[in-house]
Write a protein that holds these residues in place. Structure first.
Motif, short mmCIF file in Angstrom:
data_model
loop_
_atom_site.label_atom_id
_atom_site.label_comp_id
_atom_site.label_asym_id
_atom_site.label_seq_id
_atom_site.Cartn_x
_atom_site.Cartn_y
_atom_site.Cartn_z
N LYS A 1 0.82 -1.22 0.00
CA LYS A 1 0.00 0.00 0.00
C LYS A 1 0.85 1.27 0.00
CE LYS A 1 -4.05 -1.85 2.34
NZ LYS A 1 -4.94 -1.74 3.49
N LYS A 2 2.12 1.15 0.42
CA LYS A 2 3.00 2.31 0.47
C LYS A 2 3.46 2.76 -0.90
CE LYS A 2 4.64 1.39 5.11
NZ LYS A 2 5.82 1.20 5.97
N VAL A 3 3.40 1.89 -1.90
CA VAL A 3 3.82 2.25 -3.26
C VAL A 3 2.86 3.31 -3.79
CG1 VAL A 3 4.09 1.40 -5.62
CG2 VAL A 3 4.89 0.01 -3.71
N THR A 4 3.42 4.40 -4.30
CA THR A 4 2.57 5.46 -4.85
C THR A 4 2.35 5.32 -6.35
OG1 THR A 4 4.47 6.94 -5.14
CG2 THR A 4 3.23 7.11 -3.05
N HIS A 5 3.30 4.69 -7.06
CA HIS A 5 3.20 4.54 -8.51
C HIS A 5 3.74 3.17 -8.94
CE1 HIS A 5 3.38 8.91 -7.96
NE2 HIS A 5 2.68 8.99 -9.07
N LEU A 6 2.91 2.41 -9.60
CA LEU A 6 3.37 1.19 -10.26
C LEU A 6 3.53 1.53 -11.73
CD1 LEU A 6 3.96 -1.88 -10.31
CD2 LEU A 6 1.54 -2.19 -10.86
N VAL A 7 4.76 1.44 -12.24
CA VAL A 7 5.02 1.71 -13.65
C VAL A 7 4.93 0.38 -14.37
CG1 VAL A 7 6.63 2.65 -15.34
CG2 VAL A 7 6.51 3.66 -13.04
N ALA A 8 3.92 0.28 -15.23
CA ALA A 8 3.67 -0.98 -15.93
C ALA A 8 4.15 -0.89 -17.37
CB ALA A 8 2.17 -1.30 -15.90
#
Length: 113
Positions: free
Chosen positions: A75-82
């Protein structure tokens, strides 16, 4: 008194020289600010392959701009770059409410477009 005035005074310079002779060390610390570290507080995770740069280059860019890069999704991740062929992290990101961006959106975020 300005720094220029302070160091123009020979007594001040002599005092600093004496302190250095006694073993004082001076360390430069750069404080982060939004201008120098626009990604401060942001946490990025990369999945899939990128076409415009390597993942290591992208990770270093995030770090250079004050952000953090992690290897696991939370939940701490602000951006998942896919990137292309992104895996199961996409589904988990949606479940956690993590913002998912593609490579072109990532490049805009880091000021590369």
């Amino acid at each position: 008194m300005s720094l220029t005035e302070y160091f123009a005074n020979s007594e001040n310079r002599e005092m600093i020289a004496s302190l250095l002779d006694l073993g004082l060390t001076i360390e430069t610390v750069v404080q982060g600010n939004s201008e120098n570290n626009p990604l401060e507080g942001a946490i990025f995770l990369f999945t899939g392959s990128l076409s415009q740069m390597s993942r290591n280059e992208a990770k270093q860019l995030v770090k250079d701009l004050g952000g953090r890069v992690v290897s696991g999704l939370s939940k701490k991740v602000t951006h998942l770059v896919a990137g292309e062929k992104a895996g199961s992290k996409l589904k988990k990101a949606a479940e956690l409410g993590v913002t998912v961006v593609d490579e072109s959106a990532f490049l805009r975020i880091v000021g590369r477009t």
